[in-house]
Design a protein around this motif. Structure first.
Motif, PDB file in Angstrom:
ATOM      1  N   GLN A 223      23.062 -37.023  -8.796  1.00 36.55           N
ATOM      2  CA  GLN A 223      22.452 -36.011  -9.642  1.00 36.55           C
ATOM      3  C   GLN A 223      23.460 -35.434 -10.637  1.00 36.55           C
ATOM      4  N   GLU A 224      24.672 -35.211 -10.182  1.00 32.78           N
ATOM      5  CA  GLU A 224      25.717 -34.657 -11.052  1.00 32.78           C
ATOM      6  C   GLU A 224      26.031 -35.623 -12.199  1.00 32.78           C
ATOM      7  N   LYS A 225      26.078 -36.921 -11.885  1.00 28.33           N
ATOM      8  CA  LYS A 225      26.340 -37.908 -12.940  1.00 28.33           C
ATOM      9  C   LYS A 225      25.209 -37.926 -13.960  1.00 28.33           C
ATOM     10  N   GLY A 226      23.987 -37.790 -13.483  1.00 25.35           N
ATOM     11  CA  GLY A 226      22.862 -37.715 -14.412  1.00 25.35           C
ATOM     12  C   GLY A 226      22.956 -36.510 -15.318  1.00 25.35           C
ATOM     13  N   MET A 227      23.334 -35.362 -14.758  1.00 19.91           N
ATOM     14  CA  MET A 227      23.483 -34.153 -15.560  1.00 19.91           C
ATOM     15  C   MET A 227      24.534 -34.335 -16.648  1.00 19.91           C
ATOM     16  N   GLN A 228      25.623 -35.009 -16.306  1.00 21.09           N
ATOM     17  CA  GLN A 228      26.667 -35.279 -17.296  1.00 21.09           C
ATOM     18  C   GLN A 228      26.120 -36.115 -18.450  1.00 21.09           C
ATOM     19  N   LEU A 229      25.272 -37.077 -18.106  1.00 22.12           N
ATOM     20  CA  LEU A 229      24.680 -37.952 -19.118  1.00 22.12           C
ATOM     21  C   LEU A 229      23.789 -37.145 -20.071  1.00 22.12           C
ATOM     22  N   TYR A 230      22.859 -36.384 -19.507  1.00 25.98           N
ATOM     23  CA  TYR A 230      21.925 -35.621 -20.340  1.00 25.98           C
ATOM     24  C   TYR A 230      22.660 -34.581 -21.190  1.00 25.98           C
ATOM     25  N   ASP A 231      23.628 -33.899 -20.580  1.00 24.60           N
ATOM     26  CA  ASP A 231      24.364 -32.851 -21.300  1.00 24.60           C
ATOM     27  C   ASP A 231      25.198 -33.440 -22.435  1.00 24.60           C
ATOM     28  N   ALA A 232      25.776 -34.622 -22.216  1.00 23.70           N
ATOM     29  CA  ALA A 232      26.600 -35.245 -23.251  1.00 23.70           C
ATOM     30  C   ALA A 232      25.781 -35.545 -24.501  1.00 23.70           C
ATOM     31  N   ILE A 233      24.511 -35.871 -24.318  1.00 26.92           N
ATOM     32  CA  ILE A 233      23.623 -36.120 -25.455  1.00 26.92           C
ATOM     33  C   ILE A 233      23.163 -34.807 -26.066  1.00 26.92           C
ATOM     34  N   GLU A 234      22.673 -33.912 -25.231  1.00 29.44           N
ATOM     35  CA  GLU A 234      22.060 -32.681 -25.727  1.00 29.44           C
ATOM     36  C   GLU A 234      23.059 -31.768 -26.416  1.00 29.44           C
ATOM     37  N   HIS A 235      24.297 -31.723 -25.942  1.00 33.63           N
ATOM     38  CA  HIS A 235      25.289 -30.811 -26.482  1.00 33.63           C
ATOM     39  C   HIS A 235      26.211 -31.464 -27.505  1.00 33.63           C
ATOM     40  N   ALA A 236      25.941 -32.703 -27.880  1.00 31.50           N
ATOM     41  CA  ALA A 236      26.721 -33.353 -28.936  1.00 31.50           C
ATOM     42  C   ALA A 236      26.433 -32.678 -30.271  1.00 31.50           C
ATOM     43  N   SER A 237      27.431 -32.636 -31.132  1.00 30.60           N
ATOM     44  CA  SER A 237      27.219 -32.038 -32.448  1.00 30.60           C
ATOM     45  C   SER A 237      26.408 -32.956 -33.351  1.00 30.60           C
ATOM     46  N   LYS A 238      26.459 -34.249 -33.104  1.00 35.28           N
ATOM     47  CA  LYS A 238      25.703 -35.200 -33.927  1.00 35.28           C
ATOM     48  C   LYS A 238      24.335 -35.461 -33.301  1.00 35.28           C
ATOM     49  N   PRO A 239      23.357 -35.855 -34.091  1.00 37.07           N
ATOM     50  CA  PRO A 239      22.023 -36.124 -33.555  1.00 37.07           C
ATOM     51  C   PRO A 239      21.947 -37.442 -32.796  1.00 37.07           C
ATOM     52  N   TRP A 240      21.153 -37.432 -31.751  1.00 43.34           N
ATOM     53  CA  TRP A 240      20.866 -38.626 -30.958  1.00 43.34           C
ATOM     54  C   TRP A 240      19.386 -38.953 -31.073  1.00 43.34           C
ATOM     55  N   ILE A 241      19.099 -40.242 -31.263  1.00 39.87           N
ATOM     56  CA  ILE A 241      17.724 -40.730 -31.336  1.00 39.87           C
ATOM     57  C   ILE A 241      17.492 -41.684 -30.174  1.00 39.87           C
ATOM     58  N   ALA A 242      16.445 -41.436 -29.408  1.00 38.93           N
ATOM     59  CA  ALA A 242      16.029 -42.378 -28.367  1.00 38.93           C
ATOM     60  C   ALA A 242      15.078 -43.379 -28.996  1.00 38.93           C
ATOM     61  N   ALA A 243      15.454 -44.652 -28.981  1.00 42.35           N
ATOM     62  CA  ALA A 243      14.595 -45.720 -29.487  1.00 42.35           C
ATOM     63  C   ALA A 243      13.941 -46.378 -28.281  1.00 42.35           C
ATOM     64  N   VAL A 244      12.760 -45.886 -27.921  1.00 40.75           N
ATOM     65  CA  VAL A 244      12.094 -46.317 -26.679  1.00 40.75           C
ATOM     66  C   VAL A 244      11.343 -47.619 -26.945  1.00 40.75           C
ATOM     67  N   ASN A 245      11.909 -48.706 -26.444  1.00 39.70           N
ATOM     68  CA  ASN A 245      11.401 -50.046 -26.736  1.00 39.70           C
ATOM     69  C   ASN A 245      10.415 -50.568 -25.701  1.00 39.70           C
ATOM     70  N   GLY A 246      10.204 -49.827 -24.629  1.00 39.60           N
ATOM     71  CA  GLY A 246       9.286 -50.286 -23.572  1.00 39.60           C
ATOM     72  C   GLY A 246       9.019 -49.152 -22.613  1.00 39.60           C
ATOM     73  N   PHE A 247       9.149 -49.424 -21.316  1.00 43.94           N
ATOM     74  CA  PHE A 247       8.922 -48.389 -20.313  1.00 43.94           C
ATOM     75  C   PHE A 247      10.082 -47.382 -20.297  1.00 43.94           C
ATOM     76  N   ALA A 248       9.748 -46.093 -20.322  1.00 45.49           N
ATOM     77  CA  ALA A 248      10.726 -45.014 -20.140  1.00 45.49           C
ATOM     78  C   ALA A 248      10.135 -44.080 -19.103  1.00 45.49           C
TER      79      ALA A 248
END
Length: 223
Positions: free
Chosen positions: A50-75
């Motif tokens: 769970q902690e590793k997952g939180m690190q993943l989500y936070d690294a995206i959400e708190h980045a200064s640059k924008p992140w785009i999820a390109a959902v190509n199939g099942f998410a």
């Protein structure tokens, strides 16, 4: 997950990257946790997971640059939660997204109950969480979760074109816009948020980049 987190952090620290796109390979963006592995975890292993997952989500959400999820199939499950942590979601026409944890007598553990409510109304959120269903890209586009839908046969190139438009916007403005929009979803008092916005626009206005853009606009309008 270690490799993904490391990759996200590397991208966030790379000044040559203006916009980041995260996508999957094959039939899925990410189909969620491996249930066999998940089910065999001890309490300590579950905490670490769970902690590793939180690190993943936070690294995206708190980045200064924008992140785009390109959902190509099942998410699904954690895969959908990764997409929700991004600033925008684009999807292929055959993409399916959802939070099916209720079928395992669980709930989303990577921010799904909190980030989804920031994107759509509470009734829709409860429907998705309570029923645990899979929703197509068109439905989620209508609900405001998905920003754009592209054909499956050239999905990635279309997604990169979408990201390319964003990459040409002034990056210091984009970084501040992301920060302020994220701030609006916190418990920070409204007056403080408004004052923060006012201070930020003044700072940008006085910056050389904005002054040059303003003068360039004036010269064009005078022709």
């Amino acid at each position: 997950m270690d490799e993904i987190v490391e990759g996200i952090r590397w991208i966030n620290s790379n000044n040559k990257v203006n916009v980041a796109v995260i996508t999957g390979e094959g039939r899925a963006f990410m189909a969620g946790a491996d249930i066999k592995e998940y089910g065999s975890q001890t309490a300590e292993e579950f905490d670490a997971f769970q902690e590793k997952g939180m690190q993943l989500y936070d690294a995206i959400e708190h980045a200064s640059k924008p992140w785009i999820a390109a959902v190509n199939g099942f998410a699904l499950g954690g895969g959908f939660e990764i997409a929700l942590s991004c600033d925008m979601i684009v999807a292929s026409e055959d993409a399916k997204m959802g939070l099916p944890e209720v079928f395992l007598s669980l709930i989303p553990g990577g921010g799904g109950t909190q980030r989804l409510i920031q994107k759509i109304g509470v009734n829709r959120v409860k429907e998705m969480l309570f029923l645990g269903g899979q929703y197509d890209a068109k439905t989620l586009n209508n609900w405001g979760v998905v920003n754009a839908i592209f054909p499956s046969d050239n999905f990635l190139s279309q997604a990169m074109n979408y990201a390319g438009k964003l990459s040409r916007r002034p990056q210091q403005s984009i970084a501040q816009l992301k920060r302020l929009v994220n701030l609006s979803m916190t418990a920070t008092p409204f007056e403080e948020r408004i004052n923060n916005e006012a201070r930020t626009v003044k700072k940008l206005f006085l910056h050389e980049e904005a002054q040059q853009a303003i003068q360039s606009f004036i010269k064009k309008s005078e022709k």
